[in-house]
Design a protein around this motif. Sequence first.
Motif, short mmCIF file in Angstrom:
data_model
loop_
_atom_site.label_atom_id
_atom_site.label_comp_id
_atom_site.label_asym_id
_atom_site.label_seq_id
_atom_site.Cartn_x
_atom_site.Cartn_y
_atom_site.Cartn_z
N LYS A 7 0.83 -1.19 0.00
CA LYS A 7 0.00 0.00 0.00
C LYS A 7 0.87 1.26 0.00
O LYS A 7 0.61 2.21 -0.74
CB LYS A 7 -0.91 0.03 1.23
CG LYS A 7 -2.17 -0.71 1.10
CD LYS A 7 -2.96 -0.46 2.38
CE LYS A 7 -4.30 -1.08 2.35
NZ LYS A 7 -5.04 -0.85 3.56
N GLU A 9 3.90 1.49 -1.01
CA GLU A 9 4.56 1.59 -2.31
C GLU A 9 3.59 2.15 -3.34
O GLU A 9 3.94 3.00 -4.17
CB GLU A 9 5.04 0.19 -2.74
CG GLU A 9 5.98 0.23 -3.87
CD GLU A 9 6.44 -1.19 -4.19
OE1 GLU A 9 6.21 -1.56 -5.36
OE2 GLU A 9 7.02 -1.85 -3.34
N GLY A 10 2.35 1.69 -3.32
CA GLY A 10 1.31 2.20 -4.24
C GLY A 10 1.06 3.68 -3.99
O GLY A 10 0.90 4.47 -4.93
N LEU A 11 1.00 4.08 -2.72
CA LEU A 11 0.78 5.48 -2.37
C LEU A 11 1.97 6.33 -2.82
O LEU A 11 1.80 7.43 -3.36
CB LEU A 11 0.56 5.64 -0.87
CG LEU A 11 -0.83 5.29 -0.36
CD1 LEU A 11 -0.84 5.36 1.17
CD2 LEU A 11 -1.85 6.26 -0.91
N GLN A 12 3.16 5.82 -2.63
CA GLN A 12 4.34 6.56 -3.04
C GLN A 12 4.38 6.72 -4.57
O GLN A 12 4.74 7.76 -5.09
CB GLN A 12 5.61 5.87 -2.53
CG GLN A 12 5.83 6.09 -1.06
CD GLN A 12 7.07 5.36 -0.58
OE1 GLN A 12 7.69 4.60 -1.32
NE2 GLN A 12 7.40 5.58 0.68
N ARG A 13 4.01 5.65 -5.30
CA ARG A 13 3.95 5.73 -6.77
C ARG A 13 2.91 6.75 -7.19
O ARG A 13 3.15 7.57 -8.07
CB ARG A 13 3.58 4.36 -7.35
CG ARG A 13 4.76 3.69 -7.96
CD ARG A 13 4.39 2.40 -8.66
NE ARG A 13 3.99 1.42 -7.65
CZ ARG A 13 2.98 0.59 -7.71
NH1 ARG A 13 2.24 0.55 -8.76
NH2 ARG A 13 2.70 -0.22 -6.74
N ARG A 14 1.76 6.69 -6.58
CA ARG A 14 0.70 7.67 -6.90
C ARG A 14 1.13 9.06 -6.56
O ARG A 14 0.88 10.00 -7.31
CB ARG A 14 -0.57 7.33 -6.13
CG ARG A 14 -1.48 6.48 -6.92
CD ARG A 14 -2.71 6.24 -6.15
NE ARG A 14 -3.85 6.85 -6.84
CZ ARG A 14 -5.04 6.90 -6.36
NH1 ARG A 14 -5.27 6.45 -5.16
NH2 ARG A 14 -6.00 7.41 -7.04
N CYS A 15 1.77 9.20 -5.44
CA CYS A 15 2.26 10.52 -5.01
C CYS A 15 3.32 11.01 -5.99
O CYS A 15 3.32 12.18 -6.38
CB CYS A 15 2.82 10.41 -3.59
SG CYS A 15 3.12 12.00 -2.86
N GLN A 17 3.57 10.06 -9.13
CA GLN A 17 2.87 10.35 -10.39
C GLN A 17 2.17 11.70 -10.31
O GLN A 17 2.20 12.50 -11.27
CB GLN A 17 1.86 9.25 -10.70
CG GLN A 17 2.46 7.96 -11.17
CD GLN A 17 1.40 6.86 -11.33
OE1 GLN A 17 0.26 7.00 -10.88
NE2 GLN A 17 1.81 5.77 -11.94
N MET A 18 1.57 11.96 -9.19
CA MET A 18 0.88 13.24 -9.03
C MET A 18 1.88 14.39 -9.02
O MET A 18 1.65 15.45 -9.62
CB MET A 18 0.04 13.23 -7.75
CG MET A 18 -1.20 12.37 -7.88
SD MET A 18 -2.16 12.17 -6.37
CE MET A 18 -2.53 13.81 -5.89
#
Length: 167
Positions: A7, A9-15, A17-18
């Motif tokens: 999670k 890692e997914g949040l960091q990727r999304r962050c 990307q944003m």
Amino acid sequence: LEREAFKDEGLQRRCAQMAEARRQRRLERDMEAAAAKERVNYTMEAVEDSLSKLDAQTADKAARAHFLQAAKEARIEQQRHLARTVSLQKHVLSNSMSRIHQDPQQSSLKVQLPPGIRNNLLRPELKQLFDQADPEGTGVVTLSSMRKALGSLEGDEFCGSPNCSPA
């Protein structure tokens, strides 16, 4: 724990990307602003060139108007000078003629006919008379020379009218 790590890692990727999307949008806005600034600068340069051309044209027209005004004033002054000169010449001629009328028997009277007036005679018989009375064109015609010229012209074609025939 793996789930939370996934999670995170997914949040960091999304962050990430944003953040990348925000950076990309900021970069696009900066590029659009730079392009708009270039367009404004180009338009301003074109307007400034146009204004400088208009200023040059206005200065040229003002100089031309000043030149024409000066030429007009010079022409008016020349006309005034000519009018004064002609008036004085007419006055001199009038005085000479009045002296002749006062004493027509006096043969020493002189008529001063300035060249400007002599050149402007319209009637050909007057021109012929003054050409005979004053062939040198000095402008001074005596009464005796006028009488001689009239006497010599009486037998010639001179009759006082261009359409009459000699008698």
